[in-house]
Design a protein around this motif. Structure first.
Motif, short mmCIF file in Angstrom:
data_model
loop_
_atom_site.label_atom_id
_atom_site.label_comp_id
_atom_site.label_asym_id
_atom_site.label_seq_id
_atom_site.Cartn_x
_atom_site.Cartn_y
_atom_site.Cartn_z
N MET A 1 0.84 -1.18 0.00
CA MET A 1 0.00 0.00 0.00
C MET A 1 0.88 1.24 0.00
SD MET A 1 -3.08 -0.85 2.64
CE MET A 1 -2.08 -0.26 3.97
N ARG B 1 -6.28 2.61 3.03
CA ARG B 1 -7.38 1.67 3.22
C ARG B 1 -8.51 2.38 3.95
NH1 ARG B 1 -7.40 -2.53 8.03
NH2 ARG B 1 -9.57 -1.94 7.76
N GLY C 1 2.19 1.89 13.70
CA GLY C 1 2.35 0.62 12.99
C GLY C 1 2.73 -0.53 13.90
N LEU D 1 -3.64 6.33 8.89
CA LEU D 1 -3.10 5.18 8.17
C LEU D 1 -2.30 5.67 6.97
CD1 LEU D 1 -6.10 2.68 8.25
CD2 LEU D 1 -4.06 2.72 9.70
N SER E 1 1.65 1.16 7.49
CA SER E 1 1.43 -0.17 6.93
C SER E 1 2.71 -1.01 6.93
CB SER E 1 0.90 -0.04 5.50
OG SER E 1 0.75 -1.31 4.90
N LYS E 2 3.81 -0.40 6.51
CA LYS E 2 5.08 -1.12 6.45
C LYS E 2 5.54 -1.55 7.84
CE LYS E 2 9.82 -0.76 4.72
NZ LYS E 2 10.80 0.11 4.01
N SER F 1 3.74 -2.10 10.40
CA SER F 1 2.83 -3.11 10.96
C SER F 1 3.06 -4.49 10.36
CB SER F 1 1.37 -2.71 10.72
OG SER F 1 0.98 -2.97 9.38
N VAL G 1 -2.00 -4.14 9.34
CA VAL G 1 -3.02 -3.13 9.12
C VAL G 1 -4.15 -3.66 8.23
CG1 VAL G 1 -2.00 -2.09 7.04
CG2 VAL G 1 -3.31 -0.67 8.60
N GLU G 2 -3.86 -4.70 7.44
CA GLU G 2 -4.90 -5.29 6.60
C GLU G 2 -5.87 -6.15 7.40
OE1 GLU G 2 -5.51 -4.69 3.57
OE2 GLU G 2 -3.72 -3.62 2.90
#
Length: 246
Positions: A1, A77, A111, A135, A140-141, A143, A147-148
């Motif tokens: 993402m 997201r 994250g 977010l 995201s990285k 996490s 995060v998904e």
């Protein structure tokens, strides 16, 4: 993402009208027009954070493209709703287990905490819309993809949200130095854990809404922990107690 930047009055206006997840909008501080003012009012009505910046900043961010004085940072997201978190707990037959972050501004901390939330099986994370990182690609990285799988909610008023969670039977524990040692407390049952910002800790109104303040024992020379470290230890203590009780 990846973080997505969208610019131009029509493009940003369509994002707002479609209620797309926008982290922040930047408006050019010099010069205004009717359409420009309409976007500002729309952002205000949609409770989307925005700020005014110099034209040179927008030029730099867009590579000197024709931005028309407006740029939006779009979240990678969709954000969830508080009810989604509660429904997740209900569907699993579990007491709600929620992490609330009060003005965490470091994306690496957010994250890392989302990653721990996934690891301990908590049902979601709640963050405020203002004075807090949203977010982003860095979140995201950090996490590691968690995060998904974790429901993240952004709210306008943390205090009001905590009061609503109390009505759902949740007990609110805020993390703060000088609080009752977490290892001596019963942290089972419907539980909300509040972690404050890296510098200021939990804000006054949020602290006053908490049912109890908890802390971790500190035996060394340093009297505080990084927000993501302290939050992770406390999240695992809640998990440990739940498993022991179960």
């Amino acid at each position: 993402m990846n973080d997505e930047i969208v610019y131009g009055r029509n493009s940003v206006g369509e994002l707002l009208k479609a209620d797309k997840p926008i982290n922040k909008i930047l408006f050019q501080s010099e010069g205004t027009g009717t359409h420009y003012q309409e976007l500002i009012e729309l952002a205000r009505n949609k409770r989307v954070p925005f700020q005014f910046v110099e034209k040179s900043a927008l030029d730099r961010l867009t590579g000197h493209a024709k931005h028309q004085g407006v740029l939006a940072y779009v979240a990678p997201r969709e954000y969830a709703e508080v009810e989604d978190i509660l429904n997740s707990a209900r569907s699993k037959g579990e007491d709600p287990f929620i992490l609330v972050l009060d003005e965490i501004e470091d994306p690496h901390n957010l994250g890392a905490l989302i990653r721990t939330v996934d690891a301990v099986g908590a049902h979601g994370v709640i963050i405020p819309k203002r004075r807090s990182v949203g977010l982003t690609a860095t979140v995201s990285k950090t996490s590691a993809g968690a995060v998904e799988h974790v429901l993240v909610v952004r709210v306008t008023n943390l205090v009001q949200t905590l009061e609503e969670l109390k009505k759902e039977g949740c007990w609110i524990a805020g993390a703060e130095a000088g609080g009752t040692e977490a290892f001596s407390l019963d942290l089972t049952g419907p539980r909300v854990l509040v972690i404050g910002s890296e510098g200021k800790g939990i804000s006054r109104l949020v602290r006053e809404t908490c049912d109890v303040m908890v802390s971790l024992p500190m035996k060394g020379k340093i009297n505080s922990l990084n927000a993501s470290v302290a939050g992770s230890v406390l999240l695992y203590e809640v998990l440990r107690q739940r498993q022991f009780k179960g």
